[in-house]
Each structure stands twice: as C-alpha cells, then as structure tokens.
Write an enzyme that holds these catalytic residues in place. Sequence first.
Site, PDB file in Angstrom:
ATOM      1  N   ASP A 108       0.808  -1.220   0.000  1.00 32.23           N
ATOM      2  CA  ASP A 108       0.000   0.000   0.000  1.00 32.23           C
ATOM      3  C   ASP A 108       0.840   1.269   0.000  1.00 32.23           C
ATOM      4  O   ASP A 108       0.299   2.376   0.127  1.00 32.23           O
ATOM      5  CB  ASP A 108      -0.934   0.013   1.213  1.00 32.23           C
TER       6      ASP A 108
ATOM      7  N   HIS B  18     -11.430   7.429   5.403  1.00 26.91           N
ATOM      8  CA  HIS B  18     -10.537   8.588   5.401  1.00 26.91           C
ATOM      9  C   HIS B  18     -11.307   9.798   4.887  1.00 26.91           C
ATOM     10  O   HIS B  18     -12.208   9.673   4.050  1.00 26.91           O
ATOM     11  CB  HIS B  18      -9.351   8.366   4.460  1.00 26.91           C
TER      12      HIS B  18
ATOM     13  N   CYS C 122      -5.375   9.410  -3.205  1.00 27.90           N
ATOM     14  CA  CYS C 122      -4.600   8.505  -2.355  1.00 27.90           C
ATOM     15  C   CYS C 122      -3.172   8.317  -2.879  1.00 27.90           C
ATOM     16  O   CYS C 122      -2.237   8.137  -2.105  1.00 27.90           O
ATOM     17  CB  CYS C 122      -5.278   7.148  -2.229  1.00 27.90           C
TER      18      CYS C 122
ATOM     19  N   ARG D 167       0.885  -1.305   7.694  1.00 26.48           N
ATOM     20  CA  ARG D 167       1.383  -0.134   6.962  1.00 26.48           C
ATOM     21  C   ARG D 167       2.409   0.674   7.754  1.00 26.48           C
ATOM     22  O   ARG D 167       2.963   1.663   7.229  1.00 26.48           O
ATOM     23  CB  ARG D 167       0.211   0.767   6.562  1.00 26.48           C
TER      24      ARG D 167
ATOM     25  N   ARG E 239      -9.503   6.102  11.407  1.00 26.23           N
ATOM     26  CA  ARG E 239      -8.046   5.960  11.353  1.00 26.23           C
ATOM     27  C   ARG E 239      -7.336   6.972  12.265  1.00 26.23           C
ATOM     28  O   ARG E 239      -6.684   6.598  13.225  1.00 26.23           O
ATOM     29  CB  ARG E 239      -7.554   6.109   9.910  1.00 26.23           C
TER      30      ARG E 239
END
Length: 289
Positions: free
Chosen positions: A88, A188, A282, A113, A159
């Site tokens: 990612d 997000h 993103c 991540r 998040r």
Amino acid sequence: MTSVSLLGGADAAPIVLDATPARVPTTRRYLMCEPRHFTVEYAINPWMDPTRPTDTSLAVAQWTALKETYERLGHQVEVIEPAPGLPDMVFSANSGTVIDGRVLGAKFRAPERAAEADHFRRWFLANGYQDVVMPEITNEAEGDFTWTGKYLLAGTGFRTDPRAHAEAQEVLGVPVISLNLVDPRYYHLDVALFVLTEDLVAYYPDAFSVGSQEVLRRLYPDAILATASDAACLGLNAVSDGRHVVLPVEATALGEQVAARGFEPVYVDISELRASGGGPKCCTMELRG
C-alpha cells in the site's frame, strides 16, 4: 455556464455578466510511489478482499497514466522508491502532510502499513526538508488532513486519532477544523471530501456525522454535494489544481457538477487500485513549499 443580464435605463444595452468565475490552475508539486509491489494480501478497510485476484501490471499502468496526466497538466511529480513487502506504499498521501515546507509525518493505525512512515521520513530528509516532525499520535496524513489554503480540515472516526488534530495544529501552525466520519466505506476524509479551491469543496454528506455536516454547511454553503453512486466509486478521491479536476472515470455525475462550476474534469481509470480502497488522491501527496 450561467449568465445574468443587468438592464440600465430604457435605452441602455443589457450588460451580461458571467456568473461562473474563471478558474485558474496553479502549478503543483506531487510525491508519488509506483505500485510495483501492489497486491491485496490483507483487509484493513471494507474495499479490500484478499481472495480477489489483483493485477500488479495493470495497477502500474493505471498509476503511470495518472502520473503522466499530472505532468501533461504542467505539474511536477517526484517519485519515491517503493519498498518490497509494503503493497500500500503507492498511497503516498497517507504518509505526510506538507504545508509551507513543514512536514508532519504519519503514524499508521494498521501495523501492516506502519513501516511506510519511515521510508517517507527518510525521503523528506534526503530531499532537503529540514523541518520534519514524526507524530506521537496516530494520524494518516493527507488521508485525513485536507489543506484548503485557509483551514486544515481534519477527519477522524476510523483511522486518525482525534488528538492528532491538536498535534497537527501545533506542528504545522495552521487552524484545524475537526470532522467526524461515520461510514466505514469512507474511512478517510479524502474519500469523502476534496477541495476545489480555497473556498469551495465537494463532499458526500452521509459520510459525516450530523454535527460535521452542519459545520460543512456553514463553511461551504455553495459546496458540491456528491451522489451516493459517485461516492461509491471513490469519486471524491479527486485532485484539483484550481481548474483541472482529476477524478475516477466512473464519477460522471460529479464530473458534470464540477464542469457546471467552471472546472475542467479530467477522468482517469484507477480501478485496480480501488481494490485497496484508493483513488487518484490517495496516490498523490502534495508538496507545498
């Protein structure tokens, strides 16, 4: 475009004013990461399904087309080397918030991540950034921090820890406005809202709490409101340079609304990366200053 006629005296010719302001692009500088190691091998959001096959070569081709789109529009694109084992890392927006040359790094909620943050920290230091602060509190950078030019809109709910909003204000020295996300598909802020200009945003109301919807209405009474179908293809994960708006090819109704406000929609196919819950924004960290 909409126009209005103003009549003077009985014999005066009508004066026609264009009610849609001229949209002027500004050159941007972006940081991107090629999805050379992209795959979906874990699930940390509702979009991810490890049982669904992914096509890394297609992801690379779509990412390359996005990068070339930015360059064609006159923007500068920097590239960070992707690291094996971090599928990612392509979503560079999640790893730093840069305003006036100050950098607030990221601290990921998902352990899968976590290592991405230090790769980006080292990139900043190697590329001349001297004011780099790594956070103490979980924040996923431009995933949940959206700079309007006036305010830092800051998302929370899935998040980024709400306490990170105060940390961002202290580090970056900009006013922060907290917004609560309530739909796990829009985990997000950057998949629920994007900035077109300093005073205009587009967003999907149902992604936000009732109170946050009221805040957005007060701040942006003329905002573009996305449909459920445009939100569902991550159409709000878009990038504006003040005139051109890069958004997923499926977000046609949103594109029409954008065009009606005087912007130029630029459609890109980034469907393979959507398998991980990402879109154009993103993949795009903006380097401001």
